[in-house]
Design a protein around this motif. Sequence first.
Motif, mmCIF file in Angstrom:
data_model
loop_
_atom_site.group_PDB
_atom_site.id
_atom_site.type_symbol
_atom_site.label_atom_id
_atom_site.label_comp_id
_atom_site.label_asym_id
_atom_site.label_seq_id
_atom_site.Cartn_x
_atom_site.Cartn_y
_atom_site.Cartn_z
ATOM 1 N N TRP A 165 -14.338 51.816 33.342
ATOM 2 C CA TRP A 165 -15.599 52.484 33.652
ATOM 3 C C TRP A 165 -16.764 51.912 32.864
ATOM 4 O O TRP A 165 -17.833 52.489 32.839
ATOM 5 N N ARG A 166 -16.568 50.755 32.228
ATOM 6 C CA ARG A 166 -17.618 50.195 31.381
ATOM 7 C C ARG A 166 -18.867 49.872 32.207
ATOM 8 O O ARG A 166 -18.796 49.581 33.391
ATOM 9 N N PHE A 167 -20.004 49.906 31.551
ATOM 10 C CA PHE A 167 -21.234 49.451 32.162
ATOM 11 C C PHE A 167 -21.472 48.023 31.710
ATOM 12 O O PHE A 167 -20.864 47.548 30.761
ATOM 13 N N PRO A 168 -22.363 47.270 32.371
ATOM 14 C CA PRO A 168 -22.484 45.851 32.096
ATOM 15 C C PRO A 168 -22.851 45.571 30.656
ATOM 16 O O PRO A 168 -23.649 46.280 30.055
ATOM 17 N N GLY A 169 -22.249 44.527 30.113
ATOM 18 C CA GLY A 169 -22.519 44.100 28.762
ATOM 19 C C GLY A 169 -23.254 42.782 28.760
ATOM 20 O O GLY A 169 -23.833 42.350 29.746
ATOM 21 N N VAL A 170 -23.213 42.083 27.625
ATOM 22 C CA VAL A 170 -23.977 40.856 27.468
ATOM 23 C C VAL A 170 -23.517 39.779 28.405
ATOM 24 O O VAL A 170 -24.305 39.096 29.047
ATOM 25 N N ASP A 171 -22.200 39.594 28.540
ATOM 26 C CA ASP A 171 -21.698 38.470 29.298
ATOM 27 C C ASP A 171 -21.349 38.801 30.738
ATOM 28 O O ASP A 171 -20.960 37.934 31.497
ATOM 29 N N ASP A 172 -21.446 40.078 31.138
ATOM 30 C CA ASP A 172 -21.125 40.405 32.522
ATOM 31 C C ASP A 172 -22.259 41.135 33.224
ATOM 32 O O ASP A 172 -22.064 41.752 34.261
ATOM 33 N N THR A 173 -23.483 41.088 32.687
ATOM 34 C CA THR A 173 -24.616 41.754 33.311
ATOM 35 C C THR A 173 -24.915 41.152 34.669
ATOM 36 O O THR A 173 -25.145 41.862 35.654
ATOM 37 N N ALA A 174 -24.961 39.824 34.750
ATOM 38 C CA ALA A 174 -25.275 39.171 36.013
ATOM 39 C C ALA A 174 -24.254 39.518 37.086
ATOM 40 O O ALA A 174 -24.603 39.793 38.236
ATOM 41 N N ALA A 175 -22.971 39.533 36.699
ATOM 42 C CA ALA A 175 -21.933 39.879 37.672
ATOM 43 C C ALA A 175 -22.074 41.319 38.140
ATOM 44 O O ALA A 175 -21.886 41.630 39.319
ATOM 45 N N ALA A 228 -26.230 65.497 28.084
ATOM 46 C CA ALA A 228 -26.361 64.239 28.826
ATOM 47 C C ALA A 228 -26.898 63.126 27.932
ATOM 48 O O ALA A 228 -26.461 61.970 28.002
ATOM 49 N N ALA A 229 -27.848 63.477 27.061
ATOM 50 C CA ALA A 229 -28.405 62.475 26.151
ATOM 51 C C ALA A 229 -27.348 61.973 25.177
ATOM 52 O O ALA A 229 -27.259 60.765 24.894
ATOM 53 N N ALA A 230 -26.538 62.881 24.651
ATOM 54 C CA ALA A 230 -25.503 62.479 23.699
ATOM 55 C C ALA A 230 -24.487 61.543 24.348
ATOM 56 O O ALA A 230 -24.091 60.531 23.769
ATOM 57 N N VAL A 231 -24.063 61.881 25.573
ATOM 58 C CA VAL A 231 -23.105 61.028 26.267
ATOM 59 C C VAL A 231 -23.707 59.660 26.559
ATOM 60 O O VAL A 231 -23.049 58.625 26.402
ATOM 61 N N SER A 232 -24.980 59.638 26.949
ATOM 62 C CA SER A 232 -25.643 58.363 27.244
ATOM 63 C C SER A 232 -25.737 57.484 25.997
ATOM 64 O O SER A 232 -25.462 56.286 26.047
ATOM 65 N N GLU A 233 -26.124 58.080 24.885
ATOM 66 C CA GLU A 233 -26.236 57.303 23.648
ATOM 67 C C GLU A 233 -24.878 56.814 23.174
ATOM 68 O O GLU A 233 -24.756 55.698 22.653
ATOM 69 N N ALA A 276 -22.344 56.094 25.105
ATOM 70 C CA ALA A 276 -21.979 54.972 25.974
ATOM 71 C C ALA A 276 -22.757 53.715 25.599
ATOM 72 O O ALA A 276 -22.211 52.609 25.620
ATOM 73 N N ARG A 277 -24.041 53.880 25.269
ATOM 74 C CA ARG A 277 -24.833 52.716 24.867
ATOM 75 C C ARG A 277 -24.290 52.088 23.586
ATOM 76 O O ARG A 277 -24.189 50.863 23.466
ATOM 77 N N THR A 278 -23.921 52.946 22.622
ATOM 78 C CA THR A 278 -23.371 52.431 21.370
ATOM 79 C C THR A 278 -22.071 51.678 21.602
ATOM 80 O O THR A 278 -21.844 50.598 21.040
ATOM 81 N N ARG A 279 -21.211 52.252 22.441
ATOM 82 C CA ARG A 279 -19.952 51.583 22.747
ATOM 83 C C ARG A 279 -20.199 50.254 23.456
ATOM 84 O O ARG A 279 -19.516 49.274 23.196
ATOM 85 N N ARG A 280 -21.167 50.209 24.362
ATOM 86 C CA ARG A 280 -21.492 48.974 25.071
ATOM 87 C C ARG A 280 -21.930 47.897 24.089
ATOM 88 O O ARG A 280 -21.507 46.739 24.181
ATOM 89 N N GLU A 281 -22.795 48.249 23.139
ATOM 90 C CA GLU A 281 -23.246 47.279 22.150
ATOM 91 C C GLU A 281 -22.084 46.812 21.274
ATOM 92 O O GLU A 281 -22.007 45.646 20.892
ATOM 93 N N GLN A 282 -21.195 47.748 20.943
ATOM 94 C CA GLN A 282 -20.036 47.381 20.137
ATOM 95 C C GLN A 282 -19.129 46.414 20.894
ATOM 96 O O GLN A 282 -18.644 45.430 20.326
ATOM 97 N N TRP A 283 -18.899 46.669 22.192
ATOM 98 C CA TRP A 283 -18.081 45.757 22.988
ATOM 99 C C TRP A 283 -18.727 44.382 23.081
ATOM 100 O O TRP A 283 -18.051 43.362 23.001
ATOM 101 N N ALA A 284 -20.068 44.375 23.275
ATOM 102 C CA ALA A 284 -20.775 43.094 23.362
ATOM 103 C C ALA A 284 -20.634 42.315 22.054
ATOM 104 O O ALA A 284 -20.424 41.089 22.056
ATOM 105 N N LYS A 285 -20.735 43.010 20.924
ATOM 106 C CA LYS A 285 -20.588 42.345 19.628
ATOM 107 C C LYS A 285 -19.175 41.808 19.448
ATOM 108 O O LYS A 285 -18.981 40.678 18.965
ATOM 109 N N GLU A 286 -18.172 42.605 19.833
ATOM 110 C CA GLU A 286 -16.786 42.152 19.708
ATOM 111 C C GLU A 286 -16.526 40.943 20.600
ATOM 112 O O GLU A 286 -15.825 40.007 20.200
#
Length: 425
Positions: free
Chosen positions: A27-37, A182-187, A189-199
């Motif tokens: 269920w991930r949202f697009p990250g650094v390397d898969d945004t275009a896809a 809703a704001a807490a869940v969104s933030e 998810a954003r934090t997790r997305r940034e963490q995945w991009a960094k990893e």
Amino acid sequence: MDEQRGRGCGGPPRSGPPRGRPGPPWWRFPGVDDTAAAERRLPWLTTLLLTVFIQVGTGFAAHGQPGREEVDGFARGLLLIASGSLLLRHRHPVAVAYVTAGTTVVYLGAGYPYGPVFLTVAVGCFAAVVAGHRRAAWGAVGVWWAGQILVAQVLYRWLPPEGDGARGWGEELAVAVWVVAAAAVSELARTRREQWAKERAERALAARRRADEERLRMARELHDVLAHSISVINVQAGVGLALLDSDPEQARTALTTIKAASKEALGEVRQVLDTLRAPGAAPRAPAPGLDRLPELVEQAGSTGLAVTVTTEGRGGPLPPGADLAAFRIVQEALTNVVRHSGSRRARVLVRYATGSVTLRVDDDGPATGADAGGSGNGLAGMRERAAALKGTIEAGPRPDGGFRVTAVLPTTGAARPGQDRHDDQ
């Protein structure tokens, strides 16, 4: 040595692609390397499911709110616009967030029943936050919040349904809790997305670093094998040409040496290249070590270089990496003597000590000054081998003339000191 006497040769390494890596959940949202896809793919399935759920759920919600306006075609159209716009939430997250917020405010202003329509605002703003458009997302939430407050507390007198009153502040508090959740869940998810991009970036960097290290190792191996063997072949070819007419028997001996040196070089090159064809496979032949010093002495002798080997201390088995590095350093040093020194004698000292082995190669010089070819990477390769084992290399002219290379390589096991023994070969 290379810098001062033009010794050594080398070749460019080859690159290789990094291997696969694990990714975030489905269920991930697009990250650094898969945004275009992700932008190329439209979320048809989830959008369709949300649309059906909102349309059906609004019908059920209307049964429990008899005082609100009946869900007619206009209401269905507003619901379809709000949910259908979510199809573009990955490509245009900011626009979708404002469309869902504005459409929901119009829906509430028309007096239609409360229900799953709020879910479109949550999903639209969630996508905007996760995509990195936090200010735009909270701006859309602010528009929606202000609009529904205005409708519920001020404009209800002039808007349908007739006879409607102001909504209680307890209900507004429930809406506020919903917004905060809703704001807490969104933030999150954003934090997790940034963490995945960094990893992902760290894994890619580590893969590139491993590939670079492997390329350097392969380049050093090929350099040392080819430089030594081709130097022997070059010298013997010169001898053979010079004696072909006057001393055919000596020329035949030179050709025999060329054949043996080329065969050995081909075997070692094939062994190195086998690791490229089958990564991780065990080599077919053991890597060379100091136990093959007599072979180096014999090969050097075939070129007219007399080598004396002296061993000090009692040396046990060296770790494979240190043993290979020691052999290659001595091999490269003798190769440079053959190619660049006017001396026909060289001395090799191998000194075993507790936790280290010292290698010293001396020749009496002087440098020939002739261009022997190569790229001058021999000393650089020696230093890289020593540095990989946290060892040191010193090379330079001796005060009494000639040249000296000294390498100190640490070993994992402590060598037991013993009486000096001298083996002249």
